[in-house]
Design a protein around this motif. Structure first.
Motif, short mmCIF file in Angstrom:
data_model
loop_
_atom_site.label_atom_id
_atom_site.label_comp_id
_atom_site.label_asym_id
_atom_site.label_seq_id
_atom_site.Cartn_x
_atom_site.Cartn_y
_atom_site.Cartn_z
N GLY A 207 0.79 -1.22 0.00
CA GLY A 207 0.00 0.00 0.00
C GLY A 207 0.82 1.28 0.00
N GLN A 208 2.14 1.14 -0.08
CA GLN A 208 3.02 2.31 -0.07
C GLN A 208 3.94 2.30 -1.28
OE1 GLN A 208 5.14 2.71 3.64
NE2 GLN A 208 3.34 2.18 4.87
N GLY A 209 4.55 3.44 -1.54
CA GLY A 209 5.57 3.50 -2.56
C GLY A 209 6.89 2.99 -2.02
N PRO A 210 7.79 2.60 -2.90
CA PRO A 210 9.10 2.11 -2.45
C PRO A 210 9.88 3.19 -1.69
CG PRO A 210 8.72 1.58 -4.77
CD PRO A 210 7.64 2.52 -4.36
N LYS A 211 10.66 2.75 -0.72
CA LYS A 211 11.54 3.64 0.04
C LYS A 211 12.97 3.13 -0.04
CE LYS A 211 8.28 5.54 3.39
NZ LYS A 211 7.05 5.05 2.75
N PHE B 104 8.99 8.33 -3.82
CA PHE B 104 7.80 7.87 -4.52
C PHE B 104 6.53 8.34 -3.84
CE2 PHE B 104 9.22 4.86 -7.73
CZ PHE B 104 10.53 4.61 -7.35
N GLY B 105 5.49 8.55 -4.66
CA GLY B 105 4.15 8.73 -4.12
C GLY B 105 3.61 7.40 -3.63
N GLN B 106 2.41 7.42 -3.09
CA GLN B 106 1.85 6.20 -2.51
C GLN B 106 1.23 5.30 -3.56
OE1 GLN B 106 0.50 9.19 -2.40
NE2 GLN B 106 -1.72 9.11 -2.18
N PHE C 264 3.08 4.77 -10.14
CA PHE C 264 3.82 5.55 -9.16
C PHE C 264 4.48 6.75 -9.83
CE2 PHE C 264 3.62 3.06 -5.35
CZ PHE C 264 3.49 1.75 -5.76
#
Lengths: 116, 116
Positions: free
Chosen positions: A40-44, B106-108, B90
């Protein structure tokens, strides 16, 4: 041209166990990245290598995560011991130049880690 | 701090209709902006990027994006959607605060659903 290769594709472990992921970047790419993507999130970004040196590991939980890029080619990311919150997809990416801000990052298929 | 926002969790569009996936950004200095697409159980695939020059950027699979500096936006567009475009999209911005690294923020993500 072959893309970024990662293995394994899936891994299920119990908490407190250790696990390792492998990445082989596109041939000739100087820069390699490891990202963590929680559902549910973008890559970090976790860590960035330029050739075989670390450029940025500010977001890497160093008490449990480690990474190396021997000989400036493939890389291994390790988690020891794993926690439940480490469940995520671990993405490896590579880009051609060292420090090129406009460079495109090309991603591998990822390793989906489930920690029980 | 650099950031990127994708205000819509999901976009629904009928096949053959135009599609837009929104992205806004906040950076210091000139932005380097990227769009990636992620299909289920796959890594991120690069679609297009804006570095400088023409505000309309053309990319892979018929996608394009319009850079708007005054609105700090970089919306992804396609004139005629296909069912096969259904995926997770993304938007990302290069982190210019982290020195000469390649870190992407990145965005979500936005889920695009194209219905027949």
């Amino acid at each position: 041209e072959a893309g970024v290769a990662q293995s394994p594709r899936y891994k299920i472990i119990e908490k407190r166990q250790s696990v390792a992921f492998w990445c082989n970047p596109i041939s000739g790419h100087a820069t390699l990245y490891w990202y963590q993507q929680i559902l549910g999130q973008g890559p970090k970004l976790l860590i960035q290598f330029q050739n075989n040196g670390v450029v940025d590991d500010s977001q890497l939980p160093k008490d449990r995560f480690s990474a190396e890029r021997l000989k400036g080619v493939d890389s291994t990311l390790k988690i020891q011991p794993a926690k439940l919150e480490d469940s995520a997809v671990y993405l490896c990416a590579s880009s051609l130049r060292a420090g090129g801000r406009s460079d495109t990052q090309y991603f591998g298929p990822g390793t989906r880690l489930t920690v029980l | 701090a650099q950031s990127v926002a994708q205000p819509e969790d999901q976009v629904n569009v009928a096949e053959g209709n135009p599609l837009t996936v929104k992205c806004t950004y906040s950076v210091s200095g000139n932005p380097y902006l990227f769009w990636y697409v992620q299909y289920p159980n796959r890594g991120l695939q690069f679609l297009l990027k804006y570095i400088t020059g023409d505000n309309l950027v053309k990319g892979s699979y018929g996608f394009e994006a319009e850079f708007n500096k005054s609105q700090t936006s970089f919306h992804l567009k396609k004139p005629s959607a296909l069912v096969s475009d259904s995926a997770l999209y993304f938007c990302a911005v290069r982190d210019m605060d982290s020195g000469n690294t390649g870190k992407l923020i990145f965005g979500q993500g936005t889920t695009l659903q194209v219905k027949p």
